[in-house]
Design a protein around this motif. Structure first.
Motif, PDB file in Angstrom:
ATOM      1  N   GLU A  90     -70.988  10.266  -6.944  1.00 57.21           N
ATOM      2  CA  GLU A  90     -69.745  10.616  -6.240  1.00 57.21           C
ATOM      3  C   GLU A  90     -69.183   9.403  -5.501  1.00 57.21           C
ATOM      4  O   GLU A  90     -67.972   9.163  -5.520  1.00 57.21           O
ATOM      5  N   ARG A  93     -67.607   7.083  -8.000  1.00 53.62           N
ATOM      6  CA  ARG A  93     -66.293   7.585  -8.428  1.00 53.62           C
ATOM      7  C   ARG A  93     -65.234   7.301  -7.358  1.00 53.62           C
ATOM      8  O   ARG A  93     -64.134   6.852  -7.663  1.00 53.62           O
ATOM      9  N   LYS A  94     -65.590   7.513  -6.100  1.00 56.27           N
ATOM     10  CA  LYS A  94     -64.645   7.254  -5.006  1.00 56.27           C
ATOM     11  C   LYS A  94     -64.297   5.774  -4.925  1.00 56.27           C
ATOM     12  O   LYS A  94     -63.143   5.419  -4.679  1.00 56.27           O
ATOM     13  N   THR A  96     -64.275   3.665  -7.412  1.00 56.24           N
ATOM     14  CA  THR A  96     -63.374   3.412  -8.540  1.00 56.24           C
ATOM     15  C   THR A  96     -61.955   3.868  -8.207  1.00 56.24           C
ATOM     16  O   THR A  96     -60.987   3.143  -8.439  1.00 56.24           O
ATOM     17  N   ASP A  97     -61.853   5.065  -7.629  1.00 55.78           N
ATOM     18  CA  ASP A  97     -60.536   5.593  -7.242  1.00 55.78           C
ATOM     19  C   ASP A  97     -59.876   4.716  -6.182  1.00 55.78           C
ATOM     20  O   ASP A  97     -58.676   4.437  -6.248  1.00 55.78           O
ATOM     21  N   LEU A  98     -60.648   4.269  -5.204  1.00 53.03           N
ATOM     22  CA  LEU A  98     -60.098   3.416  -4.149  1.00 53.03           C
ATOM     23  C   LEU A  98     -59.654   2.061  -4.695  1.00 53.03           C
ATOM     24  O   LEU A  98     -58.625   1.518  -4.278  1.00 53.03           O
ATOM     25  N   ARG A  99     -60.407   1.518  -5.646  1.00 54.13           N
ATOM     26  CA  ARG A  99     -59.999   0.239  -6.247  1.00 54.13           C
ATOM     27  C   ARG A  99     -58.680   0.387  -7.008  1.00 54.13           C
ATOM     28  O   ARG A  99     -57.818  -0.487  -6.939  1.00 54.13           O
ATOM     29  N   ALA A 100     -58.540   1.503  -7.721  1.00 57.51           N
ATOM     30  CA  ALA A 100     -57.289   1.754  -8.443  1.00 57.51           C
ATOM     31  C   ALA A 100     -56.132   1.912  -7.460  1.00 57.51           C
ATOM     32  O   ALA A 100     -55.033   1.388  -7.683  1.00 57.51           O
ATOM     33  N   LEU A 101     -56.377   2.628  -6.380  1.00 59.08           N
ATOM     34  CA  LEU A 101     -55.358   2.812  -5.353  1.00 59.08           C
ATOM     35  C   LEU A 101     -54.974   1.473  -4.739  1.00 59.08           C
ATOM     36  O   LEU A 101     -53.789   1.179  -4.541  1.00 59.08           O
ATOM     37  N   ARG A 102     -55.963   0.645  -4.471  1.00 60.24           N
ATOM     38  CA  ARG A 102     -55.688  -0.672  -3.902  1.00 60.24           C
ATOM     39  C   ARG A 102     -54.840  -1.521  -4.847  1.00 60.24           C
ATOM     40  O   ARG A 102     -53.892  -2.190  -4.423  1.00 60.24           O
ATOM     41  N   GLU A 104     -52.768  -0.497  -7.133  1.00 61.69           N
ATOM     42  CA  GLU A 104     -51.414   0.053  -7.169  1.00 61.69           C
ATOM     43  C   GLU A 104     -50.617  -0.368  -5.934  1.00 61.69           C
ATOM     44  O   GLU A 104     -49.461  -0.792  -6.044  1.00 61.69           O
TER      45      GLU A 104
END
Length: 129
Positions: A90, A93-94, A96-102, A104
């Motif tokens: 988990e 996954r978070k 990975t999501d935070l890196r994508a958000l960063r 963007e």
């Protein structure tokens, strides 16, 4: 010890301790003759366990499961490992999501002309389409 002492000893808010009691993470303490909650070392240790698990990001359900496993010391720790591995997944996954958000947000900043809000790329990307 009284609830305030327990709260100070574990850096936990009194309301949080009461909540943990209400949902069954902490057993209800004994009461004094004047009806104050009276906590012992076992409850202090249990709350410290819960606090540390929360600090590590475990959910309340995961903590409930870990406490149940902790209460049965003779069983294999493979169930504990399973909970910990799921939690690590988990966290990954978070991340990975935070890196994508960063990425963007950084792209939005890179496209910013720093002129006026009417031409702001960040505001434009947030506005409904």
């Amino acid at each position: 010890m009284k609830i305030g002492e327990l709260a100070r000893a574990t850096s936990t808010k009194i309301e949080t301790i009461r909540f943990y009691e209400k949902i069954g993470l902490l057993p209800a303490p004994a009461r004094t003759a004047t009806n104050y909650r009276a906590y012992n070392q076992t409850q202090l240790a249990r709350l410290s366990f819960v606090r540390r698990a929360r600090d590590l990001g475990f959910t309340l359900d995961q903590i409930r499961g870990l406490l149940a496993l902790s209460d049965d010391r003779d069983q294999s720790c493979s169930a504990v490992d399973t909970v910990a591995r799921q939690h690590v997944s988990e966290i990954d996954r978070k991340i990975t999501d935070l890196r994508a958000l960063r990425r963007e947000l950084q792209e939005m900043l890179d496209q910013c002309s720093q002129e006026t809000v009417s031409t702001c790329r960040i505001i434009e990307s947030l506005a409904p389409r």
